[in-house]
Design a protein around this motif. Structure first.
Motif, PDB file in Angstrom:
ATOM      1  N   ARG A 197       0.748  -1.219  -0.313  1.00 35.22           N
ATOM      2  CA  ARG A 197      -0.110   0.060  -0.107  1.00 35.22           C
ATOM      3  C   ARG A 197       0.448   0.763   0.252  1.00 35.22           C
ATOM      4  O   ARG A 197       0.747   1.542   0.960  1.00 35.22           O
ATOM      5  N   LEU A 198       1.497   1.413  -0.982  1.00 39.88           N
ATOM      6  CA  LEU A 198       2.104   2.555  -0.763  1.00 39.88           C
ATOM      7  C   LEU A 198       2.022   3.064  -2.396  1.00 39.88           C
ATOM      8  O   LEU A 198       1.150   3.207  -3.205  1.00 39.88           O
ATOM      9  N   CYS A 248      -6.554   0.989   5.824  1.00 41.07           N
ATOM     10  CA  CYS A 248      -6.705   0.233   4.932  1.00 41.07           C
ATOM     11  C   CYS A 248      -8.019  -0.639   6.194  1.00 41.07           C
ATOM     12  O   CYS A 248      -7.249  -0.823   6.707  1.00 41.07           O
ATOM     13  N   ILE A 249      -8.994  -0.963   5.855  1.00 36.92           N
ATOM     14  CA  ILE A 249     -10.031  -1.900   6.624  1.00 36.92           C
ATOM     15  C   ILE A 249      -9.807  -3.365   6.011  1.00 36.92           C
ATOM     16  O   ILE A 249     -10.983  -4.315   6.502  1.00 36.92           O
ATOM     17  N   HIS A 250      -9.520  -3.189   4.949  1.00 37.56           N
ATOM     18  CA  HIS A 250      -9.492  -4.922   4.146  1.00 37.56           C
ATOM     19  C   HIS A 250      -8.002  -5.537   3.172  1.00 37.56           C
ATOM     20  O   HIS A 250      -7.988  -4.381   2.208  1.00 37.56           O
ATOM     21  N   GLN A 251      -7.858  -6.506   3.149  1.00 40.60           N
ATOM     22  CA  GLN A 251      -7.277  -7.081   2.006  1.00 40.60           C
ATOM     23  C   GLN A 251      -7.329  -8.473   1.479  1.00 40.60           C
ATOM     24  O   GLN A 251      -6.918  -9.120   2.840  1.00 40.60           O
ATOM     25  N   SER A 252      -7.277  -8.367   0.608  1.00 40.54           N
ATOM     26  CA  SER A 252      -7.441  -9.765   0.303  1.00 40.54           C
ATOM     27  C   SER A 252      -6.110  -9.823  -0.886  1.00 40.54           C
ATOM     28  O   SER A 252      -6.081  -8.921  -1.725  1.00 40.54           O
ATOM     29  N   GLY A 253      -5.390 -11.045  -1.130  1.00 46.15           N
ATOM     30  CA  GLY A 253      -4.150 -11.696  -1.790  1.00 46.15           C
ATOM     31  C   GLY A 253      -4.956 -11.868  -3.451  1.00 46.15           C
ATOM     32  O   GLY A 253      -3.926 -12.080  -4.289  1.00 46.15           O
ATOM     33  N   ARG A 254      -6.174 -11.838  -3.591  1.00 48.93           N
ATOM     34  CA  ARG A 254      -6.781 -12.533  -4.296  1.00 48.93           C
ATOM     35  C   ARG A 254      -7.483 -10.867  -5.493  1.00 48.93           C
ATOM     36  O   ARG A 254      -7.277  -9.826  -4.903  1.00 48.93           O
ATOM     37  N   PRO A 255      -7.336 -11.261  -6.897  1.00 46.09           N
ATOM     38  CA  PRO A 255      -7.799  -9.484  -7.394  1.00 46.09           C
ATOM     39  C   PRO A 255      -9.236  -9.971  -7.993  1.00 46.09           C
ATOM     40  O   PRO A 255     -10.043 -10.096  -8.681  1.00 46.09           O
ATOM     41  N   LEU A 256     -10.081  -9.464  -6.518  1.00 47.99           N
ATOM     42  CA  LEU A 256     -11.114  -9.075  -6.686  1.00 47.99           C
ATOM     43  C   LEU A 256     -11.945  -8.256  -7.717  1.00 47.99           C
ATOM     44  O   LEU A 256     -13.115  -8.810  -8.267  1.00 47.99           O
ATOM     45  N   ASN A 299     -13.811  -9.838 -14.617  1.00 47.36           N
ATOM     46  CA  ASN A 299     -14.452 -10.846 -15.766  1.00 47.36           C
ATOM     47  C   ASN A 299     -16.044 -11.593 -15.416  1.00 47.36           C
ATOM     48  O   ASN A 299     -15.901 -11.844 -17.125  1.00 47.36           O
ATOM     49  N   TYR A 300     -16.272 -11.144 -14.240  1.00 44.35           N
ATOM     50  CA  TYR A 300     -17.848 -11.646 -14.007  1.00 44.35           C
ATOM     51  C   TYR A 300     -18.971 -10.568 -15.448  1.00 44.35           C
ATOM     52  O   TYR A 300     -19.829 -11.404 -15.848  1.00 44.35           O
ATOM     53  N   THR A 301     -18.534  -9.533 -15.440  1.00 43.91           N
ATOM     54  CA  THR A 301     -19.650  -8.588 -15.492  1.00 43.91           C
ATOM     55  C   THR A 301     -19.774  -8.388 -16.800  1.00 43.91           C
ATOM     56  O   THR A 301     -20.752  -7.930 -17.142  1.00 43.91           O
ATOM     57  N   GLY A 302     -17.928  -8.641 -17.309  1.00 47.15           N
ATOM     58  CA  GLY A 302     -17.916  -8.093 -18.450  1.00 47.15           C
ATOM     59  C   GLY A 302     -17.607  -7.495 -18.901  1.00 47.15           C
ATOM     60  O   GLY A 302     -17.628  -6.667 -20.617  1.00 47.15           O
ATOM     61  N   GLU A 303     -17.408  -6.380 -18.089  1.00 53.55           N
ATOM     62  CA  GLU A 303     -17.473  -4.509 -18.392  1.00 53.55           C
ATOM     63  C   GLU A 303     -15.369  -4.448 -18.202  1.00 53.55           C
ATOM     64  O   GLU A 303     -14.646  -5.525 -18.315  1.00 53.55           O
ATOM     65  N   VAL A 304     -14.873  -2.960 -18.796  1.00 58.39           N
ATOM     66  CA  VAL A 304     -13.992  -3.388 -19.311  1.00 58.39           C
ATOM     67  C   VAL A 304     -12.637  -2.863 -17.862  1.00 58.39           C
ATOM     68  O   VAL A 304     -13.685  -1.947 -17.453  1.00 58.39           O
ATOM     69  N   PRO A 305     -11.912  -3.469 -17.749  1.00 57.06           N
ATOM     70  CA  PRO A 305     -11.072  -3.126 -16.238  1.00 57.06           C
ATOM     71  C   PRO A 305     -10.685  -1.843 -16.115  1.00 57.06           C
ATOM     72  O   PRO A 305     -10.581  -1.159 -17.138  1.00 57.06           O
ATOM     73  N   LYS A 306     -10.733  -1.196 -14.536  1.00 55.16           N
ATOM     74  CA  LYS A 306     -10.181  -0.218 -14.437  1.00 55.16           C
ATOM     75  C   LYS A 306      -9.444  -0.157 -13.285  1.00 55.16           C
ATOM     76  O   LYS A 306     -10.053  -1.001 -12.010  1.00 55.16           O
ATOM     77  N   ASN A 307      -8.108   0.179 -13.253  1.00 58.27           N
ATOM     78  CA  ASN A 307      -7.611  -0.040 -12.237  1.00 58.27           C
ATOM     79  C   ASN A 307      -6.966   1.558 -11.465  1.00 58.27           C
ATOM     80  O   ASN A 307      -5.926   1.478 -11.767  1.00 58.27           O
ATOM     81  N   HIS A 348     -17.869   6.063   0.486  1.00 52.42           N
ATOM     82  CA  HIS A 348     -17.422   6.219  -0.313  1.00 52.42           C
ATOM     83  C   HIS A 348     -15.660   5.016   0.278  1.00 52.42           C
ATOM     84  O   HIS A 348     -14.789   5.591   0.361  1.00 52.42           O
ATOM     85  N   TYR A 349     -15.725   4.081   0.014  1.00 49.81           N
ATOM     86  CA  TYR A 349     -14.599   3.022   0.516  1.00 49.81           C
ATOM     87  C   TYR A 349     -13.952   3.026  -1.039  1.00 49.81           C
ATOM     88  O   TYR A 349     -14.277   2.334  -1.708  1.00 49.81           O
ATOM     89  N   PRO A 350     -12.463   3.869  -1.392  1.00 47.02           N
ATOM     90  CA  PRO A 350     -11.310   4.013  -2.199  1.00 47.02           C
ATOM     91  C   PRO A 350     -11.463   2.281  -1.923  1.00 47.02           C
ATOM     92  O   PRO A 350     -10.848   1.282  -1.182  1.00 47.02           O
ATOM     93  N   ILE A 351     -11.126   1.510  -3.345  1.00 46.50           N
ATOM     94  CA  ILE A 351     -10.346  -0.070  -3.653  1.00 46.50           C
ATOM     95  C   ILE A 351      -9.567   0.068  -4.776  1.00 46.50           C
ATOM     96  O   ILE A 351     -10.041   0.899  -5.548  1.00 46.50           O
ATOM     97  N   PHE A 352      -8.953  -0.380  -4.406  1.00 45.28           N
ATOM     98  CA  PHE A 352      -7.553  -0.482  -5.436  1.00 45.28           C
ATOM     99  C   PHE A 352      -7.149  -1.935  -5.746  1.00 45.28           C
ATOM    100  O   PHE A 352      -6.702  -2.554  -4.313  1.00 45.28           O
ATOM    101  N   GLU A 353      -6.766  -2.741  -6.412  1.00 43.42           N
ATOM    102  CA  GLU A 353      -6.081  -3.801  -7.259  1.00 43.42           C
ATOM    103  C   GLU A 353      -4.791  -3.720  -7.451  1.00 43.42           C
ATOM    104  O   GLU A 353      -4.346  -2.635  -8.785  1.00 43.42           O
ATOM    105  N   ASP A 354      -3.579  -4.333  -6.684  1.00 46.37           N
ATOM    106  CA  ASP A 354      -1.992  -3.831  -7.798  1.00 46.37           C
ATOM    107  C   ASP A 354      -1.642  -5.782  -7.111  1.00 46.37           C
ATOM    108  O   ASP A 354      -2.551  -6.952  -7.253  1.00 46.37           O
ATOM    109  N   THR A 355      -0.409  -5.556  -7.368  1.00 47.65           N
ATOM    110  CA  THR A 355       0.283  -7.466  -7.412  1.00 47.65           C
ATOM    111  C   THR A 355       0.259  -8.178  -6.225  1.00 47.65           C
ATOM    112  O   THR A 355       0.837  -9.325  -6.210  1.00 47.65           O
ATOM    113  N   ASP A 356      -0.684  -6.863  -5.099  1.00 45.69           N
ATOM    114  CA  ASP A 356      -0.807  -7.712  -3.739  1.00 45.69           C
ATOM    115  C   ASP A 356      -2.001  -7.842  -3.765  1.00 45.69           C
ATOM    116  O   ASP A 356      -1.725  -8.535  -2.257  1.00 45.69           O
ATOM    117  N   GLY A 357      -2.692  -7.556  -3.921  1.00 44.41           N
ATOM    118  CA  GLY A 357      -4.431  -7.944  -4.465  1.00 44.41           C
ATOM    119  C   GLY A 357      -5.129  -6.748  -4.390  1.00 44.41           C
ATOM    120  O   GLY A 357      -4.736  -6.090  -4.607  1.00 44.41           O
TER     121      GLY A 357
END
Length: 300
Positions: free
Chosen positions: A34-35, A165-173, A179-187, A202-211
């Protein structure tokens, strides 16, 4: 009082030093979590050189819970940080601490295991194992932190500004969702979750190589409590700019430096500094004191 600030680039690092930061906090994937911006070794070396030329310090984040592939890459990474003569690394994984000790590098470490750093006894244990200090969990109250600090002979690092940070998952949520919705990914760190019972949340959510990482809907500020912290030995103050980039974070760092100097001179007026911080703060990120002013019984 030591002011610690995250840095996203060499340019911002120089601006933060000019704004009063005593220590720069940087890092890169796959070791730092989380840098504001993951940096490569070349950039970290440049920032280390800059900090040392100005008589400042640098900490490099190695605070991930590491899998086998990360552990195998860690030794050469730490060796290079040793060549840069970085002042400390932040580590919470016992395996990573073992690697650091095995290398025998003159590289002090700060114990940083996130939500696990909740007692003076645990910190004392890691100090006995060579840690030069510890970063406290964000879920502690000031009452608990003051009690912990009284049992220790070195100051605990406490976050005084920035998101939690209130939640971290190692998965690419996010990737899985798109992929499920068929929308264009935003990151691009502009995605939010919303509590259906609170339209203003509004809870910011983002994905990187750590999940995947989800942050609190507001930013922590202990501006009003700085004098109390100082009087009770809590003198290492961390400002986290993971969600606030560029010049505005530098301005906020400068304001905390001004508050520190006002405390030293006896001219600190909490209300004035809190009001000035609100003017610098993005309107979509309200400020709060998080868990810090709660009673411990209400938190646990």
């Amino acid at each position: 009082m030591e002011l610690i600030a995250t840095a996203e680039s060499l340019e911002q690092a120089e601006a933060l030093i000019n704004a009063g930061a005593d220590r720069l906090y940087v890092g890169g994937h796959p070791f730092g979590l989380r840098l504001p911006k993951p940096l490569n070794l070349e950039s970290i070396g440049q920032i280390a050189d800059l900090a040392h030329r100005h008589g400042k310090k640098i900490t490099v984040a190695c605070n991930a819970l590491m899998h086998n592939e990360q552990i195998h890459k860690l030794a050469p990474y730490l060796s290079q940080l040793g060549k840069f003569a970085v002042d400390t690394v932040s580590i919470g994984d016992p395996g990573a601490i073992f690697i650091l000790r095995e290398l025998g590098l003159p590289l002090p470490f700060i114990y940083d295991a996130g939500t696990l750093v909740t007692s003076a006894e645990q910190i004392a244990f890691w100090i006995s194992q060579g840690a030069s200090g510890a970063i406290s969990a964000r879920e502690l109250t000031l009452k608990e932190l003051i009690a912990m600090q009284k049992k220790l002979d070195r100051p605990i690092e406490v976050q005084v500004y920035g998101p939690t940070c209130i939640h971290q998952s190692g998965r690419p949520l996010l990737k899985n969702y798109f992929n499920y919705t068929g929308e264009v990914p935003k990151n691009d760190q502009t995605l939010y979750l919303r509590d259906p019972k609170n339209s203003d949340s509004h809870y910011p959510i983002f994905e990187d190589t750590d999940g995947t990482h989800i942050f609190s809907t507001d930013d922590l500020s202990l501006m009003g409590q700085l004098k109390l912290m100082y009087e009770n030995g809590l003198t290492k103050w961390k400002l986290d700019g993971v969600l606030l980039h560029g010049g505005r974070f530098v301005q906020i760092t400068a304001l905390f430096d001004e508050a520190r100097r006002a405390i030293e001179s006896g001219a600190f007026v909490p209300e004035s500094f809190c009001n000035r911080l609100v003017k610098l703060q993005p309107a979509y990120r309200p400020l709060s004191t998080g868990f810090y002013l709660k009673n411990p019984e209400d938190v646990h």
